[in-house]
Design a protein around this motif. Structure first.
Motif, mmCIF file in Angstrom:
data_model
loop_
_atom_site.group_PDB
_atom_site.id
_atom_site.type_symbol
_atom_site.label_atom_id
_atom_site.label_comp_id
_atom_site.label_asym_id
_atom_site.label_seq_id
_atom_site.Cartn_x
_atom_site.Cartn_y
_atom_site.Cartn_z
ATOM 1 N N THR A 88 -3.194 2.999 6.196
ATOM 2 C CA THR A 88 -2.785 3.455 4.843
ATOM 3 C C THR A 88 -3.853 4.394 4.138
ATOM 4 O O THR A 88 -3.953 4.671 3.250
ATOM 5 C CB THR A 88 -2.068 2.546 3.892
ATOM 6 O OG1 THR A 88 -2.981 1.632 3.581
ATOM 7 C CG2 THR A 88 -0.878 2.147 4.387
ATOM 8 N N SER A 101 -12.314 -1.770 13.062
ATOM 9 C CA SER A 101 -11.009 -1.377 12.212
ATOM 10 C C SER A 101 -9.744 -1.878 12.880
ATOM 11 O O SER A 101 -8.706 -1.352 12.751
ATOM 12 C CB SER A 101 -10.906 0.360 12.049
ATOM 13 O OG SER A 101 -12.008 0.928 11.665
ATOM 14 N N ASN A 113 0.879 -1.297 0.095
ATOM 15 C CA ASN A 113 -0.093 -0.101 -0.011
ATOM 16 C C ASN A 113 0.786 1.159 0.061
ATOM 17 O O ASN A 113 0.657 2.188 -0.548
ATOM 18 C CB ASN A 113 -1.031 0.154 1.216
ATOM 19 C CG ASN A 113 -2.079 -1.218 1.294
ATOM 20 O OD1 ASN A 113 -2.230 -1.824 0.260
ATOM 21 N ND2 ASN A 113 -2.734 -1.110 2.210
ATOM 22 N N LYS A 166 -7.463 3.332 3.950
ATOM 23 C CA LYS A 166 -8.339 2.525 3.171
ATOM 24 C C LYS A 166 -9.483 2.288 4.209
ATOM 25 O O LYS A 166 -9.079 2.035 5.338
ATOM 26 C CB LYS A 166 -7.848 1.321 2.671
ATOM 27 C CG LYS A 166 -6.895 1.516 1.580
ATOM 28 C CD LYS A 166 -6.418 0.426 0.608
ATOM 29 C CE LYS A 166 -5.563 0.751 -0.160
ATOM 30 N NZ LYS A 166 -5.337 -0.504 -1.048
ATOM 31 N N ASP A 225 -4.328 -1.987 5.652
ATOM 32 C CA ASP A 225 -5.223 -1.034 4.964
ATOM 33 C C ASP A 225 -5.662 0.109 5.710
ATOM 34 O O ASP A 225 -5.660 1.383 5.399
ATOM 35 C CB ASP A 225 -6.636 -1.908 4.407
ATOM 36 C CG ASP A 225 -6.232 -2.636 3.284
ATOM 37 O OD1 ASP A 225 -4.914 -2.749 2.647
ATOM 38 O OD2 ASP A 225 -7.098 -3.347 3.096
ATOM 39 N N HIS A 226 -5.981 -0.015 6.904
ATOM 40 C CA HIS A 226 -6.288 0.933 7.769
ATOM 41 C C HIS A 226 -5.444 2.162 7.997
ATOM 42 O O HIS A 226 -5.887 3.221 7.686
ATOM 43 C CB HIS A 226 -6.990 0.896 9.207
ATOM 44 C CG HIS A 226 -7.996 1.486 9.980
ATOM 45 N ND1 HIS A 226 -7.635 2.539 10.803
ATOM 46 C CD2 HIS A 226 -9.146 1.803 9.442
ATOM 47 C CE1 HIS A 226 -8.688 3.246 11.194
ATOM 48 N NE2 HIS A 226 -9.599 2.757 10.325
ATOM 49 N N LYS A 236 -10.025 -6.005 -6.670
ATOM 50 C CA LYS A 236 -9.048 -5.036 -7.245
ATOM 51 C C LYS A 236 -9.654 -4.546 -8.522
ATOM 52 O O LYS A 236 -9.118 -3.413 -8.839
ATOM 53 C CB LYS A 236 -7.569 -5.775 -7.409
ATOM 54 C CG LYS A 236 -6.952 -5.989 -6.089
ATOM 55 C CD LYS A 236 -5.719 -6.372 -6.153
ATOM 56 C CE LYS A 236 -4.965 -7.414 -4.926
ATOM 57 N NZ LYS A 236 -3.590 -8.014 -5.330
#
Lengths: 446, 446
Positions: A314, A268, A22, A316, A311-312, B444
């Motif tokens: 970064t 999260s 990411n 998303k 993800d969180h 994706k």
């Protein structure tokens, strides 16, 4: 941003690699107290079953890959002893005894779980093992081979205990299973657990129910495993009574603990401190059926949670729907699979559960190789919802459980699940899949 | 009430037994034109594969059971030739040539489907077979054994054609597969259909693509099967180019036809006449993904629809959710499974489909026996919905398709499906089930 990860197994290394994907420029540090990372712990029984088995073959990716290919600062032998959320600092001691400290912007606690070991006399004898880390696996393997073990005792009959019954038997070792409860797999209906017990008996496993081990005594290379009523002799003991979340670092740091003493996380995966995450066996999770917090440590959950943390941090969006408690294992030719709630779980969660147990067949009776399969299905009388399924079978059909797991994620009612267009061809199923047979029966009782 | 059923196979006999269970006093009459009822037609290839196989073992319940145990007036050899909805009368001729007529209060048309037979020269030769009814199976079996067939041609490469490739090969018969399209299973991605084609080749099946059969000529016991470009010789021909719904009785009675010429039914399985129902291969159905009418003849659908008709006429609420088009078959060691829409189907239905094809593994790589598995997954760009999945594998994993089928019933988005807590243990799956690997990839692209 500096992303620091404590623990280099499933959750930790998944988070590290995904964060790198990411964010190519992020500074990522992993602190792992052992010398091993990223290995398939669940495969250890299969390596132990095989004389030629190589524990190191379970390492999915080597430290070199993470360091050189992914640019992750991976520090082995680094045991974190303290987290200071205010100072955003973790500190500890490395394998050479040197103190270290690392400052983080975002922290992931992925400290996993530890095998439970009752502190009975003799628990620390060199013949007494657990099977949790790769080093545990290496130790068991070395001991079996060096001592040419002929007789072993396994205390506990969960997934690991049962898988190890098979593994040790495959190595020609006589296995005694010692268990304090009166039956195998108490969450299974008697019809189903009997199938498992019968398979164990047929393979020569000596099952001792209702035996609480009180002490282990060594007499040279032989052990006496003493319960209230009887003693058993063996050359080694595998203690397989379960695992518990490794939440002490988080607890000492003042972070909130949740289900079963695991680290409490939100959807999260944030702990009670928003820049500190927890994932994998050390963290709790939401159950998709009850919506309540549970602690069900599973490899897929750990991998998925590791990704979600990356993800969180970064940027998303992440919303963990939760776990269904899907599990599967095999013991000799018997497969056991489950997902969702048992009747007991369901009652505790405030449902009004109804259960059926049906015996069906793995294939059309008209083709060769059809074997019995037992399905135990639980529904809620009030809402009609499907709450859980357990299965026992012998014909490569454990994968059927996934259909029920998806139904739980979709909050399906039994009536809806019973209308599902499942696959039929004579080598794979009766016209009515065993899950549908159970759903049809359950509908009559709801 | 007099419940009359035309057709005594899956849908018809399911309806008859269920109606009897629901209404112990109902007058139930079944009119079946052949001498066989209630048999597992899908199992015929497996009986033919086996020298000792007995076609009559495929009969699930005998006429005596239905007549004596269930009190059903089962009339074999009764071919219905006319339905008069106004007069509520069906009439026809029995196997002795005698006319009959029966009056109904509720009628179920369960006339099934018929094997397609192109009317090319030679289609009526005694060496040319279809495999649809139990009598077809008996004829094929008798012919193979009496003539000691050594070389056969199969025209068409659907489920039956491919299953028969295996069956005849098992009997030591050289098989030539003749197919007018340029590839096997055109709904599969090339990566997947190549796996099937390779398996056929490895077992010595001679595949002739792009050959439209124009005529079949007999020269004594040998046949020439002549296509535009070439002729093939064989001692028998199995015509397996598909089936079509047997809707002519309904059509002649003025009932509405639906998808693919099957009898149009509503969600309660009523035809355009509310007291006349249709179920099984002769009726259409709603597709759970598109909500549109389709004709996908499957045994489970027929059984389920038979039950539903019985429920509806006995006053129970019935709402058929529909079919997902789930299908599975094996050919030698290759398993093929599908559910839902292909990209082509999806585009036709107005979706904006996106597809991925992934290669994954059947088990953790760390345990023995892991085999490749290919998953083809289709999602909708606009809604994010999962639309369909096809799979090809070799390790007893076709049953995985059911997880995707349930997701289709639940109208899940790919994102939701990708969070499903599917079963993991090394002998059954990688940590990420092949379906999850595909879902993660598809996400994706969506």
């Amino acid at each position: 941003m500096h992303f620091v990860i404590i623990g280099g197994d499933a959750a930790g290394m998944s988070a590290a690699s995904r964060a790198r994907r990411n964010a190519p420029d992020m500074k990522i540090t992993v602190l792992e107290m052992t010398q091993d990372i990223s290995y398939s712990a669940c495969s250890m029984p299969y390596v132990l079953a095989d004389e030629e088995g190589d524990m190191d073959a379970l390492i999915m990716r080597t430290p070199a890959v993470f360091r050189e290919k992914h640019g992750i600062d991976l520090r082995l032998g680094h045991k974190v002893e303290d987290i200071d959320p205010e100072a955003r600092r973790v500190s500890g001691r490395d394998s050479e005894g040197k103190n270290f400290e690392v400052f983080f912007d975002k922290l992931l606690i992925a400290t996993g779980s530890a095998a439970s070991m009752p502190l009975i006399p003799g628990h620390d004898l060199p013949h007494v093992f657990v099977l949790k880390s790769l080093d545990d696996g290496r130790r068991v393997k070395a001991f079996i081979e060096e001592k040419r073990v002929k007789k072993a005792a396994i205390i506990g009959a969960g997934y690991i205990g049962l898988e190890m019954c098979e593994a040790l038997t495959e190595r020609g070792i006589t296995v005694q299973l010692i268990r304090n409860a009166p039956e195998i797999l108490p969450w299974l209906a008697p019809e189903l657990s009997l199938v498992v017990e019968k398979a164990l008996g047929e393979k020569g496993i000596l099952i001792n129910h209702g035996c609480t081990t009180e002490r282990i005594e060594a007499h040279g290379s032989r052990l006496d495993i003493c319960c209230t009523e009887a003693c058993f002799d063996a050359e080694m003991v595998l203690m397989a009574i379960g695992v518990r979340p490794s939440g002490f670092l988080a607890k000492n740091a003042g972070l909130e603990l949740g289900a079963a003493g695991a680290i409490a996380v939100n959807r999260s995966l944030q702990t009670s401190h928003p820049d500190i995450y927890a994932a994998g066996d050390c963290a709790d999770a939401y159950h998709v059926v009850t919506g309540e917090k549970v602690w069900i440590p599973m490899a897929l959950t750990a991998n998925r949670a590791g990704w979600a943390v990356a993800d969180h941090i970064t940027g998303k969006p992440v919303r963990m729907e939760g776990v269904a408690g899907t599990g599967v294992f095999k013991i000799f030719d018997v497969e056991v699979a489950r997902t969702g709630l048992t009747v007991q779980d369901a009652r505790k969660a405030g449902f009004d559960p109804v259960e059926v147990v049906v015996k069906s067949y793995s294939r059309a009776k008209t083709v060769a190789g059809s074997r019995p399969v037992w399905v135990q299905m639980v529904g809620d009388r009030q809402s009609g919802r499907l709450l859980g399924v357990s299965m026992v079978g012998k014909d490569n059909e454990a994968r059927r459980i996934n259909a029920a797991a998806v139904a739980l994620h979709a909050r399906m009612r039994v009536a809806d699940f019973s209308t599902a267009d499942l696959a039929y061809a004579p080598p794979f199923s009766p016209v009515w899949d065993p899950l549908l047979v159970a759903a049809n029966q359950l509908l009559k009782k709801l």
